[in-house]
Write an enzyme that holds these catalytic residues in place. Structure first.
Site, PDB file in Angstrom:
ATOM      1  N   GLU A  53       0.750  17.097  -1.426  1.00 52.01           N
ATOM      2  CA  GLU A  53       1.496  18.045  -0.602  1.00 52.01           C
ATOM      3  C   GLU A  53       0.753  19.379  -0.499  1.00 52.01           C
ATOM      4  O   GLU A  53       0.649  19.971   0.584  1.00 52.01           O
ATOM      5  CB  GLU A  53       2.894  18.273  -1.184  1.00 52.01           C
ATOM      6  CG  GLU A  53       3.772  17.028  -1.194  1.00 52.01           C
ATOM      7  CD  GLU A  53       3.680  16.221  -2.470  1.00 52.01           C
ATOM      8  OE1 GLU A  53       4.667  15.570  -2.837  1.00 52.01           O
ATOM      9  OE2 GLU A  53       2.607  16.247  -3.126  1.00 52.01           O
ATOM     10  N   GLY A 299     -13.762 -14.357 -20.871  1.00 55.65           N
ATOM     11  CA  GLY A 299     -13.875 -15.692 -20.322  1.00 55.65           C
ATOM     12  C   GLY A 299     -12.588 -16.505 -20.426  1.00 55.65           C
ATOM     13  O   GLY A 299     -11.472 -15.975 -20.497  1.00 55.65           O
TER      14      GLY A 299
END
Length: 365
Positions: A53, A299
């Site tokens: 803003e 993995g």
């Protein structure tokens, strides 16, 4: 003719520009509209910097009195690193504020909206709410639970292999897919891999040829067996490496050696299968280290642990058009005895990535 939706979609695109720069804050954009014309726009550009803003008002081309402000997250009402934004909107004489979603932060959570309405400002809520939620999904989980949002990434063959039987995995997927993974590394706070991936691939886990900052690198090594020669322990970014080991290794020489190199070490409690307790570690990473999102790149054993504990929030599959046969599987030894026990995900999207297919899924609620 412009609508609330079209101006909010523009605002969301502005918010995206903060990707990889504002975490642990949310990505926020702001558009100021007067008589159907955009007279100011901005976004939260970096952590600790002006909110969207403020940035938009600073770039206003004319007096914003009686204008409509579009913002994808409720204006804040509390003092943090910067002043609150709700009072600023009152001060500028804004007539209407259009918001995509309430801020889930308990410090805000409707207070900004209430302040605006009490000041006589019209507030319109939930415009493009679903898109706004997706944009800041990692922030939302972290602020509500203290735990990081966990994104899995799997590069696999058509028959579900992440490596050949001998362990070869570089490269299953194409260059375009690998480029997208680098972009993802720049988007999220941290990257995590297990011992097997670290040893087999010796990755740097940094970003190349894409904008953004390098992620924190989280390496799991339960029994302190990884060699000291790995890239993540010796390159110029080793200060970004978190080495997580079982707390039974506190007297092992490896953590002390890595500390001398500038690597951060985390002793972890042990869980099932004689592995690090992944649930406890995620709590530590989220609450003590402020990590709001983690991209898990492997993995299979680590993916198995995450799925078994229902900790995977999102999964990206990069599927290459090759068949490997008897290779290493993506989810390790994860096994669902029945379809009802299977790990359920909803498909968010399917994209073409060079010769590969990129499937984006999210955990079923």
């Amino acid at each position: 003719m412009h609508t609330h939706e079209s101006f909010m979609e523009h605002t969301l695109r502005l918010a995206l520009r903060g990707t990889g720069k504002v975490s642990p804050n949310p990505r926020v954009g702001c558009t100021i509209v007067k008589e159907g014309r955009i007279i100011g726009e901005g976004w939260h550009r970096e952590f600790g910097g002006p909110h969207a803003e403020v940035d938009a008002f600073n770039r206003c081309t004319e007096d914003p009195t009686d204008a409509t402000v579009y913002v994808n997250l409720e204006p804040c009402s509390h003092i943090g690193k910067t002043p609150p934004c709700a009072p600023l909107l009152m001060e500028k004489g804004i007539k209407t504020v259009v918001i995509a979603m309430q801020d889930p932060n308990p410090l805000v959570a409707g207070k900004g909206i209430n302040q605006l309405r009490e000041a006589g400002i019209e507030v319109i809520e939930n415009i493009c709410q679903e898109e706004a939620f997706w944009l800041n999904r990692t922030f939302i989980k972290h602020i509500l639970t203290g735990m990081p949002y966990v994104i899995g990434k799997i590069a696999q063959s058509l028959d579900g292999c992440i490596a050949t039987a001998s362990g070869e995995s570089q490269w299953i997927t194409c260059e375009e897919s690998r480029h997208e993974v680098h972009r993802m590394r720049g988007e999220f706070d941290a990257v995590m891999i297990g011992r097997g991936t670290a040893e087999a691939d010796n990755p740097s886990l940094t970003i190349h040829s894409v904008p953004g900052r390098n992620p924190i690198r989280i390496i799991l090594d339960t029994h302190c067996s990884l060699p000291m020669t790995l890239n993540v322990f010796n390159d110029e970014y080793r200060g970004l490496t978190l080495y997580c080991h079982g707390d039974h290794c506190n007297q092992h020489e490896r953590p002390a050696q890595l500390k001398e190199l500038g690597v951060h070490t985390i002793p972890c409690s042990m869980g099932e299968h004689n592995h690090i307790d992944i649930s406890s570690l995620l709590i530590t990473l989220g609450r003590e280290f402020g990590i709001g999102s983690i991209l898990v790149e492997g993995g299979g054993i680590l993916m198995q642990e995450l799925m078994e504990h229902s900790l995977l929030d999102e999964l990206h599959l990069f599927i290459a058009p090759i068949m490997i046969g008897q290779g290493k599987k993506a989810a390790g030894a994860y096994t669902a005895s029945t379809l009802e026990e299977a790990y359920r995900l909803n498909c968010k999207g399917v994209l073409k990535s060079g010769d590969d297919i990129h499937v984006i899924t999210v955990k079923s609620s």
